[in-house]
Design an enzyme around this catalytic site. Structure first.
Site, mmCIF file in Angstrom:
data_model
loop_
_atom_site.group_PDB
_atom_site.id
_atom_site.type_symbol
_atom_site.label_atom_id
_atom_site.label_comp_id
_atom_site.label_asym_id
_atom_site.label_seq_id
_atom_site.Cartn_x
_atom_site.Cartn_y
_atom_site.Cartn_z
ATOM 1 N N HIS A 1 0.852 -1.190 0.000
ATOM 2 C CA HIS A 1 0.000 0.000 0.000
ATOM 3 C C HIS A 1 0.883 1.234 0.000
ATOM 4 O O HIS A 1 2.041 1.188 0.428
ATOM 5 C CB HIS A 1 -0.982 0.020 1.179
ATOM 6 C CG HIS A 1 -0.392 -0.189 2.533
ATOM 7 N ND1 HIS A 1 0.147 0.803 3.290
ATOM 8 C CD2 HIS A 1 -0.288 -1.325 3.281
ATOM 9 C CE1 HIS A 1 0.559 0.318 4.447
ATOM 10 N NE2 HIS A 1 0.313 -0.973 4.466
ATOM 11 N N HIS B 1 7.870 2.271 11.259
ATOM 12 C CA HIS B 1 8.737 3.192 10.524
ATOM 13 C C HIS B 1 9.265 4.304 11.423
ATOM 14 O O HIS B 1 8.746 4.563 12.508
ATOM 15 C CB HIS B 1 8.009 3.792 9.321
ATOM 16 C CG HIS B 1 6.871 4.721 9.661
ATOM 17 N ND1 HIS B 1 5.708 4.298 10.235
ATOM 18 C CD2 HIS B 1 6.723 6.064 9.480
ATOM 19 C CE1 HIS B 1 4.888 5.319 10.398
ATOM 20 N NE2 HIS B 1 5.481 6.398 9.963
ATOM 21 N N GLU C 1 4.778 13.648 13.621
ATOM 22 C CA GLU C 1 3.382 13.298 13.408
ATOM 23 C C GLU C 1 2.579 13.430 14.699
ATOM 24 O O GLU C 1 2.822 12.700 15.662
ATOM 25 C CB GLU C 1 3.272 11.858 12.893
ATOM 26 C CG GLU C 1 4.062 11.594 11.614
ATOM 27 C CD GLU C 1 4.081 10.122 11.233
ATOM 28 O OE1 GLU C 1 3.515 9.304 12.002
ATOM 29 O OE2 GLU C 1 4.643 9.789 10.185
ATOM 30 N N HIS D 1 4.354 11.265 17.669
ATOM 31 C CA HIS D 1 5.565 10.523 17.297
ATOM 32 C C HIS D 1 6.482 11.517 16.592
ATOM 33 O O HIS D 1 6.236 11.887 15.440
ATOM 34 C CB HIS D 1 5.224 9.341 16.393
ATOM 35 C CG HIS D 1 4.230 8.403 17.005
ATOM 36 N ND1 HIS D 1 3.069 8.028 16.375
ATOM 37 C CD2 HIS D 1 4.231 7.788 18.217
ATOM 38 C CE1 HIS D 1 2.399 7.207 17.164
ATOM 39 N NE2 HIS D 1 3.081 7.045 18.285
ATOM 40 N N HIS E 1 7.753 4.053 15.437
ATOM 41 C CA HIS E 1 6.386 3.806 15.878
ATOM 42 C C HIS E 1 5.713 2.883 14.869
ATOM 43 O O HIS E 1 6.268 2.573 13.821
ATOM 44 C CB HIS E 1 5.598 5.113 16.035
ATOM 45 C CG HIS E 1 5.628 6.020 14.841
ATOM 46 N ND1 HIS E 1 6.725 6.769 14.499
ATOM 47 C CD2 HIS E 1 4.703 6.274 13.884
ATOM 48 C CE1 HIS E 1 6.470 7.470 13.401
ATOM 49 N NE2 HIS E 1 5.248 7.172 13.000
#
Length: 454
Positions: free
Chosen positions: A307, A350, A356, A380, A386
């Site tokens: 994805h 990642h 974020e 994060h 995370h």
């Protein structure tokens, strides 16, 4: 402030466009025109010697005068009084929980993965201004880069208090409770699953349509939010321009003591005025507030395997001079189909150069089925790892490949290139989950040194 007895408040709206889009004009970045009284808007010129109805002409510029035509943003307002008219000098007043970058608290180190429950309401009465609670700041308002992320809490309407930010534009994301945002350009009614943009320098007040309201605000110090490029996606999907709605002209004719608040370089300044500043009878231009219904977002994704990056869910982006590197991306995770074969479907583990901050508007977020509740927040920061918690990992690695639709979910992300610093409030509130990092503690070693899939 209490209204004097006998004070009459008159609100007049433009009725010429009512019908298909009640109270709103569709389109993103369009050049609009609207008038609440017939003939109030000058035709063929911006600043005639005398404006009809005895109005004053005033320009609000959102870009330098010499910006290229495609980036030049301004609107002409025709108002009962010019906005320069106020009763006395401004005085500086502290709004204690609304913080601005650069804001670094030495004994609060914003290093680590953080998550909060919904921020509780204070016991005292608060409105959109006094109920703002800053969670993080990033960048530097003095150089017009970066952002701040806030939670707003309100249990009363702003009646005679009005505000505008000289620092930033505001992205408002309701989570619970409907708002009526009365701006110089008109009235925006906003509910959860809708968002709105309030431009830098535009005066407004916020009323409650329900008993209380809670939501999120992204304060953008940099270039204005715009729509991201679609690249190979082409002309359609993601956020389509027609779904953005700008209010028609509406003005408040009120002669009574009021206050105007200005946020400038992180400080708040207040002055008394003897009338409502929302007295714009007509306006035209392309610098204006607007709202957007997140339910109209058309997600795009993989239909075979793997994805794409979460950037595929970007609703709006505030760019920097470095192409592809955003001051802020506003990203959502809406209801959608997951049809990929042989694919770990939740967001992968990642580390990211972007910081974020996520919020949950309603429902369950697929990467964190427990603990990330509606009204909650997570942070994060850049280059901190995370990803899914243990339960999400186990489910995703054992599920069938049958297509599945994620329903009853809507989360969002304020993503910025700059490190986000926690405020003292964010670090000390009872809503902070002290055990958040434990959600990954159950991730076990599965390596056995043998080739092939188990």
């Amino acid at each position: 402030m209490n209204k004097p007895l006998g004070t009459e408040v008159r609100i007049v709206r433009d009725s010429s466009t009512l019908g298909t889009h009640p109270g709103y004009m569709p389109g993103f970045g369009n050049d609009f025109e609207t008038e609440a009284l017939e003939g109030a808007l000058p035709q063929g010129r911006n600043s005639p010697q005398r404006v009809n109805y005895g109005l004053y002409a005033e320009q609000l510029s959102g870009s330098p005068f010499t910006a290229p035509r495609g980036k030049n943003e301004r609107s002409w307002l025709y108002r009962i009084r010019p906005s320069v008219r106020h009763v006395g000098r401004f005085r500086k007043i502290d709004i204690p929980y609304w913080k601005t970058a650069p804001h670094v608290v030495e004994d609060v180190i914003s290093l680590g993965q953080y998550r909060w429950d919904p921020v509780p309401f204070p016991e005292e009465g608060v409105d959109f201004l006094t109920g703002m609670r800053t969670i993080t700041t990033a960048g530097d308002v003095h150089t017009q880069v970066g952002m701040a992320a806030h939670v707003y809490l309100a249990n009363r309407s702003m009646e005679d208090d009005y505000i505008y930010s000289a620092d930033s534009e505001l992205l408002v994301v309701p989570q619970d409770g409907r708002l009526e945002i009365f701006t110089e350009f008109g009235i925006i009614e906003l509910e959860p699953l809708e968002v709105c943009i309030l431009p830098r320098g535009m005066q407004f007040k916020v009323g409650l349509l329900d008993r209380t309201a809670r939501g999120f605000v992204c304060e953008n110090y940099g270039a204005r939010f715009t729509l991201p490029g679609r690249g190979p996606i082409g002309a359609n999907c993601l956020a389509n321009p027609r779904d953005f709605k700008t209010p028609v002209a509406a003005f408040e004719d009120k002669e009574s003591p009021c206050r105007i608040w200005i946020k400038w370089c992180g400080a708040f300044h207040c002055s008394e005025i003897d009338h409502s500043p929302l007295d714009v009878v007509a306006w035209h231009g392309n610098y204006a507030p607007f709202k957007y219904d997140l339910r109209t977002y058309s997600p795009v994704g993989a239909i075979s395997f793997d994805h794409p990056d979460p950037s595929i869910f970007t609703v709006m982006t505030a760019p920097t001079p470095e192409e592809g590197t955003a001051n802020i991306d506003f990203v959502i995770f809406p209801e959608r189909w997951l049809p990929q074969e042989d694919t770990f479907r939740p967001p992968w583990y990642h580390k990211n150069i972007m910081s974020e901050l996520m919020g949950n508007i309603y429902g369950v977020y697929d990467a964190k089925p427990e603990g990330f509740v509606p009204g909650g927040i997570s942070l994060h920061n850049c280059m901190l790892p995370h990803g899914p918690d243990r339960d999400a990992f186990e489910k995703a690695t054992t599920d069938s490949w049958d297509p599945v639709k994620l329903t009853e979910t809507m989360s969002f992300m304020f993503e910025t290139r700059f490190p986000q610093q926690l405020t003292r409030f964010a670090a000390s509130t009872t809503a902070l989950q002290s055990d958040y990092v434990d959600c990954w503690s159950g991730l076990e070693r599965k390596f056995d040194g043998k080739p092939g899939l188990k």
